[in-house]
Motif scaffolding. Structure first.
Motif, short mmCIF file in Angstrom:
data_model
loop_
_atom_site.label_atom_id
_atom_site.label_comp_id
_atom_site.label_asym_id
_atom_site.label_seq_id
_atom_site.Cartn_x
_atom_site.Cartn_y
_atom_site.Cartn_z
N MET A 1 0.84 -1.19 0.00
CA MET A 1 0.00 0.00 0.00
C MET A 1 0.88 1.25 0.00
SD MET A 1 -3.12 0.99 2.57
CE MET A 1 -2.10 1.04 4.03
N ARG A 2 0.42 2.29 -0.68
CA ARG A 2 1.15 3.55 -0.76
C ARG A 2 0.49 4.56 0.20
NH1 ARG A 2 -0.05 4.64 -6.83
NH2 ARG A 2 -2.08 4.08 -5.93
N ILE A 3 1.23 4.93 1.22
CA ILE A 3 0.73 5.87 2.23
C ILE A 3 1.38 7.22 2.01
CG2 ILE A 3 0.55 6.40 4.69
CD1 ILE A 3 0.82 3.37 5.22
N HIS A 4 0.57 8.26 1.92
CA HIS A 4 1.10 9.62 1.87
C HIS A 4 0.70 10.32 3.17
CE1 HIS A 4 2.87 13.05 -0.17
NE2 HIS A 4 1.94 13.79 0.40
N TYR A 5 1.65 11.08 3.74
CA TYR A 5 1.32 11.80 4.96
C TYR A 5 1.70 13.27 4.85
CZ TYR A 5 6.25 11.08 6.44
OH TYR A 5 7.62 11.06 6.52
N LEU A 6 0.96 14.08 5.59
CA LEU A 6 1.15 15.52 5.63
C LEU A 6 1.76 15.87 6.97
CD1 LEU A 6 -2.33 16.58 4.18
CD2 LEU A 6 -0.23 16.07 2.92
N GLN A 7 2.95 16.47 6.94
CA GLN A 7 3.67 16.80 8.17
C GLN A 7 3.86 18.31 8.26
OE1 GLN A 7 7.20 14.46 8.82
NE2 GLN A 7 7.88 15.69 10.55
N HIS A 8 3.54 18.88 9.41
CA HIS A 8 3.50 20.34 9.56
C HIS A 8 4.74 20.93 10.20
CE1 HIS A 8 -0.69 18.77 9.55
NE2 HIS A 8 -0.80 19.68 8.62
N VAL A 9 5.42 20.16 11.05
CA VAL A 9 6.63 20.61 11.74
C VAL A 9 7.59 19.42 11.85
CG1 VAL A 9 5.65 22.54 13.07
CG2 VAL A 9 5.44 20.21 13.94
N PRO A 10 8.88 19.67 11.95
CA PRO A 10 9.84 18.55 11.97
C PRO A 10 9.65 17.59 13.13
CG PRO A 10 10.97 20.64 11.55
CD PRO A 10 9.56 20.98 11.92
N PHE A 11 9.13 18.08 14.27
CA PHE A 11 9.07 17.26 15.47
C PHE A 11 7.75 16.50 15.65
CE2 PHE A 11 7.99 21.66 16.45
CZ PHE A 11 6.77 21.55 17.09
N GLU A 12 6.87 16.55 14.68
CA GLU A 12 5.64 15.75 14.75
C GLU A 12 5.51 14.90 13.49
OE1 GLU A 12 2.06 16.83 16.69
OE2 GLU A 12 2.82 18.82 17.24
N GLY A 13 6.27 13.81 13.48
CA GLY A 13 6.24 12.88 12.38
C GLY A 13 5.34 11.69 12.66
N LEU A 14 5.52 10.64 11.90
CA LEU A 14 4.63 9.47 12.00
C LEU A 14 4.82 8.68 13.29
CD1 LEU A 14 4.74 7.98 8.39
CD2 LEU A 14 2.89 9.31 9.44
N ALA A 15 6.01 8.70 13.86
CA ALA A 15 6.31 7.94 15.08
C ALA A 15 5.91 6.47 14.91
CB ALA A 15 5.64 8.59 16.29
N ALA A 16 5.04 5.94 15.76
CA ALA A 16 4.69 4.52 15.70
C ALA A 16 3.95 4.14 14.42
CB ALA A 16 3.85 4.14 16.92
N ILE A 17 3.34 5.11 13.74
CA ILE A 17 2.67 4.80 12.47
C ILE A 17 3.70 4.29 11.46
CG2 ILE A 17 1.34 5.77 10.55
CD1 ILE A 17 0.19 7.81 12.56
N ALA A 18 4.90 4.86 11.50
CA ALA A 18 5.96 4.39 10.61
C ALA A 18 6.35 2.95 10.92
CB ALA A 18 7.18 5.32 10.72
N ASP A 19 6.32 2.58 12.20
CA ASP A 19 6.62 1.20 12.58
C ASP A 19 5.60 0.24 11.97
OD1 ASP A 19 8.72 2.20 14.09
OD2 ASP A 19 7.53 2.28 15.94
N TRP A 20 4.32 0.64 12.04
CA TRP A 20 3.26 -0.21 11.46
C TRP A 20 3.46 -0.34 9.96
CZ3 TRP A 20 -0.48 1.04 7.80
CH2 TRP A 20 -1.49 0.08 7.62
N ALA A 21 3.74 0.77 9.29
CA ALA A 21 3.93 0.74 7.84
C ALA A 21 5.10 -0.18 7.47
CB ALA A 21 4.17 2.14 7.31
N LYS A 22 6.17 -0.11 8.23
CA LYS A 22 7.34 -0.97 7.96
C LYS A 22 7.00 -2.43 8.14
CE LYS A 22 12.19 -1.59 9.21
NZ LYS A 22 13.32 -1.10 10.08
N GLN A 23 6.24 -2.75 9.20
CA GLN A 23 5.84 -4.14 9.45
C GLN A 23 5.04 -4.71 8.29
OE1 GLN A 23 3.78 -4.63 13.17
NE2 GLN A 23 5.46 -3.79 14.40
#
Length: 223
Positions: A1-23
């Motif tokens: 699946m191709r996930i696109h995300y919108l990030q507003h500041v450097p310090f609020e990224g995907l965090a654990a969402i990135a872990d799920w995507a990697k899994q």
């Protein structure tokens, strides 16, 4: 699946969402509004995730890209994409869906209990909060969670659009990033914890991560 995300500041990224995507071996692309932003075509991604940030949805004079972001979010909903909005992301979704977004009576910063209506979690849990604004429930949306300081903590619009005011995705690194960037907000109050309390609460992230992954698994099925 191709996930696109919108990030507003450097310090609020995907965090654990990135872990799920990697899994799940999903691919990630991003629009980082604080850099030179570019938006994909709707046919170039399958799921949209909208992250948090310290600005408000009404700060278009200071952040003119908010207009383009809202248009893009509306287009993604209309295209039938699974969409998840976190904190500011949930407020942007509410605004796009016609609901009012405004300052909450209390700032809510810290690890505080969330009461669920049963869909996202069968039991209450303690989640990380870092927000000053809140929103009315969009017309037709289903209320999913509340806290003592904030009535509208989570909602579902249709079957594949979710807004979460709290941070199920929190990790130790993400928390440290927010403390470093926004620590000036940690003025002790009824619903504002200090740095030490925030750090001590990180053990709650294991349970919130499980709820987050379950929600992402649900959204994945719509792709």
């Amino acid at each position: 699946m191709r996930i696109h995300y919108l990030q507003h500041v450097p310090f609020e990224g995907l965090a654990a969402i990135a872990d799920w995507a990697k899994q799940h071996s999903h691919t990630l692309t991003a629009t980082r509004w604080y850099e030179t932003p570019t938006l994909p075509q709707q046919q170039d991604f399958d799921m949209l995730i909208i992250m948090g940030g310290p600005m408000g949805i009404y700060d278009e004079a200071d952040y003119p890209w908010l207009r383009d972001e809202k248009t893009f979010i509306r287009q993604s909903i209309d295209a039938g994409k699974p969409v998840l909005g976190v904190c500011l992301g949930s407020q942007l979704l509410a605004d796009v869906l016609g609901a009012k977004v405004y300052p909450n009576k209390h700032k809510e910063i810290g690890w505080f209990p969330v009461q669920f209506d049963g869909e996202l979690s069968g039991e209450d849990l303690v989640a990380c909060h870092w927000h000053g604004d809140t929103f009315n429930l969009p017309e037709g949306a289903v209320h999913l969670a509340q806290s003592a300081a904030c009535k509208n903590q989570a909602y579902r619009y249709g079957d594949r659009v979710y807004g979460l005011q709290f941070h199920l995705e929190m990790t130790p690194a993400a928390l440290e990033g927010m403390i470093a960037a926004c620590g000036k907000e940690l003025v002790k109050a009824e619903w504002v914890q200090d740095e030490e309390e925030l750090r001590q609460g990180i053990h709650y992230a294991e349970a919130t991560r499980m709820v987050l992954f379950s929600l992402l698994d649900r959204l994945e099925k719509f792709v």
